[in-house]
Design a protein around this motif. Structure first.
Motif, PDB file in Angstrom:
ATOM      1  N   ARG A   3       0.865  -1.192   0.000  1.00 58.47           N
ATOM      2  CA  ARG A   3       0.000   0.000   0.000  1.00 58.47           C
ATOM      3  C   ARG A   3       0.890   1.227   0.000  1.00 58.47           C
ATOM      4  O   ARG A   3       1.886   1.277   0.720  1.00 58.47           O
ATOM      5  CB  ARG A   3      -0.906  -0.005   1.223  1.00 58.47           C
ATOM      6  N   TRP A   4       0.512   2.207  -0.801  1.00 58.81           N
ATOM      7  CA  TRP A   4       1.312   3.411  -0.985  1.00 58.81           C
ATOM      8  C   TRP A   4       0.448   4.653  -0.782  1.00 58.81           C
ATOM      9  O   TRP A   4      -0.777   4.593  -0.907  1.00 58.81           O
ATOM     10  CB  TRP A   4       1.896   3.439  -2.395  1.00 58.81           C
ATOM     11  N   ALA A   6       0.192   8.459  -2.450  1.00 55.72           N
ATOM     12  CA  ALA A   6       0.646   9.323  -3.532  1.00 55.72           C
ATOM     13  C   ALA A   6      -0.087  10.646  -3.439  1.00 55.72           C
ATOM     14  O   ALA A   6      -1.300  10.679  -3.255  1.00 55.72           O
ATOM     15  CB  ALA A   6       0.395   8.663  -4.883  1.00 55.72           C
ATOM     16  N   TRP A  26       1.519   8.319 -13.701  1.00 58.58           N
ATOM     17  CA  TRP A  26       2.095   9.189 -12.672  1.00 58.58           C
ATOM     18  C   TRP A  26       3.426   9.673 -13.215  1.00 58.58           C
ATOM     19  O   TRP A  26       4.465   9.067 -13.019  1.00 58.58           O
ATOM     20  CB  TRP A  26       2.274   8.407 -11.363  1.00 58.58           C
ATOM     21  N   PHE A  41       6.595   0.275  -6.935  1.00 59.19           N
ATOM     22  CA  PHE A  41       5.193  -0.040  -7.193  1.00 59.19           C
ATOM     23  C   PHE A  41       5.107  -1.298  -8.050  1.00 59.19           C
ATOM     24  O   PHE A  41       5.910  -1.503  -8.957  1.00 59.19           O
ATOM     25  CB  PHE A  41       4.501   1.101  -7.947  1.00 59.19           C
ATOM     26  N   ASP A  45      -0.812  -3.370  -6.339  1.00 64.79           N
ATOM     27  CA  ASP A  45      -0.639  -2.555  -5.129  1.00 64.79           C
ATOM     28  C   ASP A  45      -1.746  -1.509  -5.031  1.00 64.79           C
ATOM     29  O   ASP A  45      -2.240  -1.016  -6.047  1.00 64.79           O
ATOM     30  CB  ASP A  45       0.712  -1.824  -5.144  1.00 64.79           C
ATOM     31  N   VAL A  47      -3.007   2.276  -3.848  1.00 62.58           N
ATOM     32  CA  VAL A  47      -2.443   3.617  -3.684  1.00 62.58           C
ATOM     33  C   VAL A  47      -3.517   4.526  -3.102  1.00 62.58           C
ATOM     34  O   VAL A  47      -4.580   4.690  -3.690  1.00 62.58           O
ATOM     35  CB  VAL A  47      -1.947   4.195  -5.032  1.00 62.58           C
ATOM     36  N   VAL A  64      -2.549  -0.053  -8.726  1.00 61.21           N
ATOM     37  CA  VAL A  64      -1.485  -0.067  -9.730  1.00 61.21           C
ATOM     38  C   VAL A  64      -1.799  -1.176 -10.729  1.00 61.21           C
ATOM     39  O   VAL A  64      -2.074  -2.310 -10.342  1.00 61.21           O
ATOM     40  CB  VAL A  64      -0.103  -0.306  -9.073  1.00 61.21           C
TER      41      VAL A  64
END
Length: 78
Positions: A3-4, A6, A26, A41, A45, A47, A64
């Motif tokens: 998990r990210w 952004a 991106w 990434f 995943d 975001v 992603v």
């Protein structure tokens, strides 16, 4: 699955724009630390999309769909 978080400037490209377009690239990232994380990434995943400016909050979740690749708008292999 990772998990990210952004961030995006909602006046330039908002979460609403991402939903409307059905996806996006991106690009335009120059910060070395951000680039390092973007290279991590992987497809699948999650975001969390964070709006800067007046909102300063997470506004949505994206997924992603493709691993990292060079920014098509820059002459730089990173």
């Amino acid at each position: 699955m990772a998990r990210w978080l952004a961030k995006t400037e909602p006046d330039e490209y908002s979460y609403h724009d991402l939903e409307r377009d059905g996806g996006g690239t991106w690009d335009g990232v120059r910060n070395p630390t951000a680039l390092m994380h973007l290279r991590s990434f992987a497809a699948g995943d999650e975001v969390l999309i964070y709006h800067t400016g007046k909102e300063k909050r997470i506004v949505g979740v994206a997924r992603v769909v493709r691993g990292p690749y060079p920014d098509p708008k820059q002459d730089d292999p990173r």
